[in-house]
Design a protein around this motif. Sequence first.
Motif, PDB file in Angstrom:
ATOM      1  N   GLY A 172      14.570   7.000 106.402  1.00 20.60           N
ATOM      2  CA  GLY A 172      15.069   8.134 106.904  1.00 20.60           C
ATOM      3  C   GLY A 172      16.563   8.691 107.520  1.00 20.60           C
ATOM      4  N   ASP A 173      17.580   8.182 107.572  1.00 20.20           N
ATOM      5  CA  ASP A 173      18.918   8.276 107.356  1.00 20.20           C
ATOM      6  C   ASP A 173      19.777   9.832 106.988  1.00 20.20           C
ATOM      7  OD1 ASP A 173      20.413   7.655 105.313  1.00 20.20           O
ATOM      8  OD2 ASP A 173      20.649   5.621 105.900  1.00 20.20           O
ATOM      9  N   THR A 174      20.711   9.689 107.771  1.00 24.33           N
ATOM     10  CA  THR A 174      20.688  11.128 107.563  1.00 24.33           C
ATOM     11  C   THR A 174      21.747  11.264 106.434  1.00 24.33           C
ATOM     12  OG1 THR A 174      21.604  11.111 109.622  1.00 24.33           O
ATOM     13  CG2 THR A 174      23.530  12.226 108.550  1.00 24.33           C
ATOM     14  N   GLY A 175      22.534  10.575 106.427  1.00 21.83           N
ATOM     15  CA  GLY A 175      23.020  10.207 104.069  1.00 21.83           C
ATOM     16  C   GLY A 175      22.028  10.798 103.140  1.00 21.83           C
ATOM     17  N   THR A 176      20.561  10.248 103.629  1.00 25.87           N
ATOM     18  CA  THR A 176      20.011  10.267 102.637  1.00 25.87           C
ATOM     19  C   THR A 176      19.248  11.835 102.366  1.00 25.87           C
ATOM     20  OG1 THR A 176      18.343   8.251 103.048  1.00 25.87           O
ATOM     21  CG2 THR A 176      17.600  10.015 101.926  1.00 25.87           C
ATOM     22  N   GLY A 201       9.838  21.715  94.953  1.00 23.70           N
ATOM     23  CA  GLY A 201      10.603  20.360  95.235  1.00 23.70           C
ATOM     24  C   GLY A 201      10.307  19.131  95.223  1.00 23.70           C
ATOM     25  N   CYS A 202      10.436  17.972  94.909  1.00 25.02           N
ATOM     26  CA  CYS A 202      10.081  17.096  95.578  1.00 25.02           C
ATOM     27  C   CYS A 202      11.141  16.082  95.545  1.00 25.02           C
ATOM     28  CB  CYS A 202       8.556  16.370  95.003  1.00 25.02           C
ATOM     29  SG  CYS A 202       7.484  17.404  94.747  1.00 25.02           S
ATOM     30  N   GLY A 203      10.828  15.077  96.258  1.00 22.44           N
ATOM     31  CA  GLY A 203      11.911  14.196  96.796  1.00 22.44           C
ATOM     32  C   GLY A 203      11.621  12.572  96.789  1.00 22.44           C
ATOM     33  N   LEU A 204      12.040  11.112  96.703  1.00 21.16           N
ATOM     34  CA  LEU A 204      11.278  10.462  96.573  1.00 21.16           C
ATOM     35  C   LEU A 204      12.466   9.769  97.965  1.00 21.16           C
ATOM     36  CD1 LEU A 204       9.300   8.853  93.694  1.00 21.16           C
ATOM     37  CD2 LEU A 204       8.379   9.857  96.155  1.00 21.16           C
ATOM     38  N   VAL A 205      12.401   9.179  98.580  1.00 22.64           N
ATOM     39  CA  VAL A 205      13.611   8.730  99.945  1.00 22.64           C
ATOM     40  C   VAL A 205      12.913   7.488 100.054  1.00 22.64           C
ATOM     41  CG1 VAL A 205      14.377  10.916 100.191  1.00 22.64           C
ATOM     42  CG2 VAL A 205      12.949   9.795 101.843  1.00 22.64           C
ATOM     43  N   SER A 206      13.958   6.626 100.552  1.00 21.66           N
ATOM     44  CA  SER A 206      13.502   5.310 101.183  1.00 21.66           C
ATOM     45  C   SER A 206      13.869   4.473 102.153  1.00 21.66           C
ATOM     46  CB  SER A 206      14.806   4.521  99.738  1.00 21.66           C
ATOM     47  OG  SER A 206      16.514   4.179  99.849  1.00 21.66           O
ATOM     48  N   ASP A 230      19.355   9.287  92.922  1.00 23.96           N
ATOM     49  CA  ASP A 230      20.528   8.958  93.562  1.00 23.96           C
ATOM     50  C   ASP A 230      20.611   7.737  93.475  1.00 23.96           C
ATOM     51  OD1 ASP A 230      23.053   8.440  95.396  1.00 23.96           O
ATOM     52  OD2 ASP A 230      21.063   8.150  97.225  1.00 23.96           O
ATOM     53  N   LEU A 231      22.025   7.076  93.546  1.00 26.40           N
ATOM     54  CA  LEU A 231      22.587   5.322  92.994  1.00 26.40           C
ATOM     55  C   LEU A 231      22.935   4.540  93.604  1.00 26.40           C
ATOM     56  CD1 LEU A 231      22.623   5.476  89.289  1.00 26.40           C
ATOM     57  CD2 LEU A 231      20.190   5.364  90.082  1.00 26.40           C
ATOM     58  N   ASP A 232      22.751   3.352  94.003  1.00 25.26           N
ATOM     59  CA  ASP A 232      23.930   2.668  94.470  1.00 25.26           C
ATOM     60  C   ASP A 232      24.843   1.346  94.005  1.00 25.26           C
ATOM     61  OD1 ASP A 232      23.193   0.569  93.327  1.00 25.26           O
ATOM     62  OD2 ASP A 232      22.308  -0.648  94.973  1.00 25.26           O
ATOM     63  N   GLU A 233      25.723   1.075  94.230  1.00 28.70           N
ATOM     64  CA  GLU A 233      26.587   0.992  93.373  1.00 28.70           C
ATOM     65  C   GLU A 233      26.395  -0.398  91.903  1.00 28.70           C
ATOM     66  OE1 GLU A 233      26.968   0.865  96.524  1.00 28.70           O
ATOM     67  OE2 GLU A 233      28.979   1.140  97.386  1.00 28.70           O
ATOM     68  N   ASP A 234      25.403  -0.511  92.924  1.00 35.29           N
ATOM     69  CA  ASP A 234      25.191  -1.276  90.905  1.00 35.29           C
ATOM     70  C   ASP A 234      24.185  -0.457  90.659  1.00 35.29           C
ATOM     71  OD1 ASP A 234      26.430  -3.671  91.745  1.00 35.29           O
ATOM     72  OD2 ASP A 234      24.438  -4.129  93.590  1.00 35.29           O
ATOM     73  N   ARG A 242      17.784   4.641  94.752  1.00 43.21           N
ATOM     74  CA  ARG A 242      18.181   4.517  95.905  1.00 43.21           C
ATOM     75  C   ARG A 242      16.339   6.275  96.472  1.00 43.21           C
ATOM     76  NH1 ARG A 242      23.716   3.990  97.522  1.00 43.21           N
ATOM     77  NH2 ARG A 242      24.449   6.040  96.938  1.00 43.21           N
ATOM     78  N   ASN A 243      17.076   7.256  96.040  1.00 40.40           N
ATOM     79  CA  ASN A 243      16.398   8.502  95.604  1.00 40.40           C
ATOM     80  C   ASN A 243      16.220   9.383  94.884  1.00 40.40           C
ATOM     81  OD1 ASN A 243      16.572   7.693  99.485  1.00 40.40           O
ATOM     82  ND2 ASN A 243      18.727   8.231  98.777  1.00 40.40           N
ATOM     83  N   ALA A 244      14.910   9.456  94.859  1.00 36.58           N
ATOM     84  CA  ALA A 244      15.024  10.465  93.928  1.00 36.58           C
ATOM     85  C   ALA A 244      14.573  12.052  93.862  1.00 36.58           C
ATOM     86  CB  ALA A 244      14.171  10.423  92.566  1.00 36.58           C
ATOM     87  N   PHE A 245      15.190  13.199  93.465  1.00 38.03           N
ATOM     88  CA  PHE A 245      14.339  14.411  93.572  1.00 38.03           C
ATOM     89  C   PHE A 245      14.717  15.099  91.748  1.00 38.03           C
ATOM     90  CE2 PHE A 245      15.286  18.941  93.563  1.00 38.03           C
ATOM     91  CZ  PHE A 245      14.317  19.802  94.207  1.00 38.03           C
ATOM     92  N   TRP A 246      13.074  16.007  91.691  1.00 41.24           N
ATOM     93  CA  TRP A 246      13.086  17.025  90.871  1.00 41.24           C
ATOM     94  C   TRP A 246      12.114  17.797  91.168  1.00 41.24           C
ATOM     95  CZ3 TRP A 246       9.818  12.811  92.378  1.00 41.24           C
ATOM     96  CH2 TRP A 246       8.675  13.142  93.126  1.00 41.24           C
TER      97      TRP A 246
END
Length: 642
Positions: free
Chosen positions: A273-277, A266-271, A207-211, A215-219
């Motif tokens: 804890g908001d709803t969108g994430t 499965g696993c995720g790395l999240v930056s 998951d990338l921001d506009e630049d 932000r987040n990853a999953f595998w």
Amino acid sequence: MDVETSNKETTGVGDAEVVIDENKESEIIEPKVGTMFNSVDEIYDFFRNYGYHMGFPVKKRTTKKSIDGILRYVTFTCGRAGKGESSSNNLVKPPTCQIGCKVKLTASLCGENKWRINTVNLEHNHGLCPSQAAYFRCNWQFGKNKKMKPEGGSRGANENVSNMERECKSCSEIETLLQLGEGDAFAMQEFFMKMQTRSKDFFYSMDLDEDGRLRNAFWADGRSREAYKEFGEVVYLDTSFLANKYNIQLTSFVGVNHHGNLTLFGCGLVSSGDTGTYVWLFRTWMECMSNRAPEGIITDQDTAIKIAVEVVFPTIRHQWCLYHLMKKMPEKLGELYDSISTSLQEVVYDTQSPTEFEQSWNELVEKHGLHHDEWLTGLYNGRDRWVPCFVKSNFWAGISATKRDDSINSFFDGFVNSKTTLKKFFVEQYDKALKSEVEKESQLDFRSFAKTVPCITTYEMEKQVQRVYTISKFKEFQKELTGKMYCDVISIQEGFMVSEYHIREDIVIGEAKKRMRFTISFQKNDCEVNCSCLMFQFGGILCRHAIYVLIRNDIMLLPDSYILSRWRKDVRRYYTRVKINDSWSATPEQLQYDELCLAFAKLAHWVAGDKESCRHVLEWINNQKTTLATKRLSCESNPAQK
């Protein structure tokens, strides 16, 4: 915003007012130079709402303040503005959404607390997609449009994303990125490339921001994806580990295998804890699992997760982890906990119906004056998500704790702690954790086939379960079978079709002894038995009270409906043949499986272009499937033939 009627809204746009009827499609108001607003937020909401209807994302690009520190100038652009190249040092740089779109709206402070649109450019260099607008991040985090609906078309409590988003305790406008340490990004990139090279079934997403910053990853590896097909009815979301000093949360999707042990999905790395994430995480995981949703999910008590579950999984059951809730009790209640802990646990664990729980809870609250405790009030309001008597009527594979001494471990226990860097996790610990899981499961499989736990009664049903269940699950059944000695019938109500038994059980909790009563209904014609403890419905193992009634009615073998395939040791499971790491020693069965796959792949390559040859090969395969299926059924009905 002024409300005129109960079903209409008035939105201020400059000096003009546009009435929006909630029962009709909102009128699309195009931005015009000279339009006046009361605040920057009002401009943003207006432009974002316009973008939502037209089908493009909106973002705040620049702001300028005067010498006195007052904000006087803002620029909003299309979310696809800017260059595609990322200036980030992060080595993980997948494609960006930025393509240099020139759509822009500028505004400046004009008089006291009034803002005026100065310039507007609405010419995009890309296509628009109104039907997908709800997926843009700006609409998740700051949406106020009452026409926005979550994925899946769910209505009622889930009618719009923006309303649920407001329930979240915090929703920061500052986008959070994964704060990677030295070597972390390279290690992640190497890991993803290595895993994808080894297996075509390895899945990952970022998951990338506009630049273009991460932000987040999953595998998920191929074995995890196949294991989900076997055991994915119930999923536990483990968010208990924070990986390293940068406060990156490692989130795991796990289930329970045929031995009752955790297995990874499965696993995720999240930056953050908001709803969108969490919406992004859940949707990505669902895409990985071919959009097959679980029947139930267990998570921590968290508002952001709760809303995300309602958005992505609007129809499944959602349970809060009782184990973690009970661990929070001493901290949340302070000194009061010592005086009410025993009573509180009796209310939570021992009540057998929602009515009984509510009555006992209210008595506890009244006795100790807990009416104004906000945390307890919140728990009570969400009682259908965590109290055993509310959740046990559905199957949860025994994951969530329903007894005082139950606990839930993490899949990565012993492999990850607060000092573990992401580099070390990807280079060493992830492989070690998966290898440990595979080896433990292989050993338990071997033990279940090569060894036998002796029966301790002469009942045929014990031998029946001993033959087909894994050792761990057989021991659970054996505990219930022997536990029937603590049960006694109080009364029986004989009916034409159904008999109702009232049974008393002597129970020891610590040093305390108590007697509890259970109600069991028994339909003799269908050989169907149901107990008020709901142990079978919840965990898939028949309880001692039901066993007592079956034996009392001369039922000496369990009906097939009470022998679950997911606990059997004689079921061939595809995921056990999937290798994750080439360095692992393959079993003879895995080697044979790989050899067959290679041979069939070559055969398919040879005959795919010849219709007649293809037909002959398929006929031969179908004949072999029929022969082997017949042989397998024969072996299952007569284990001695194996």
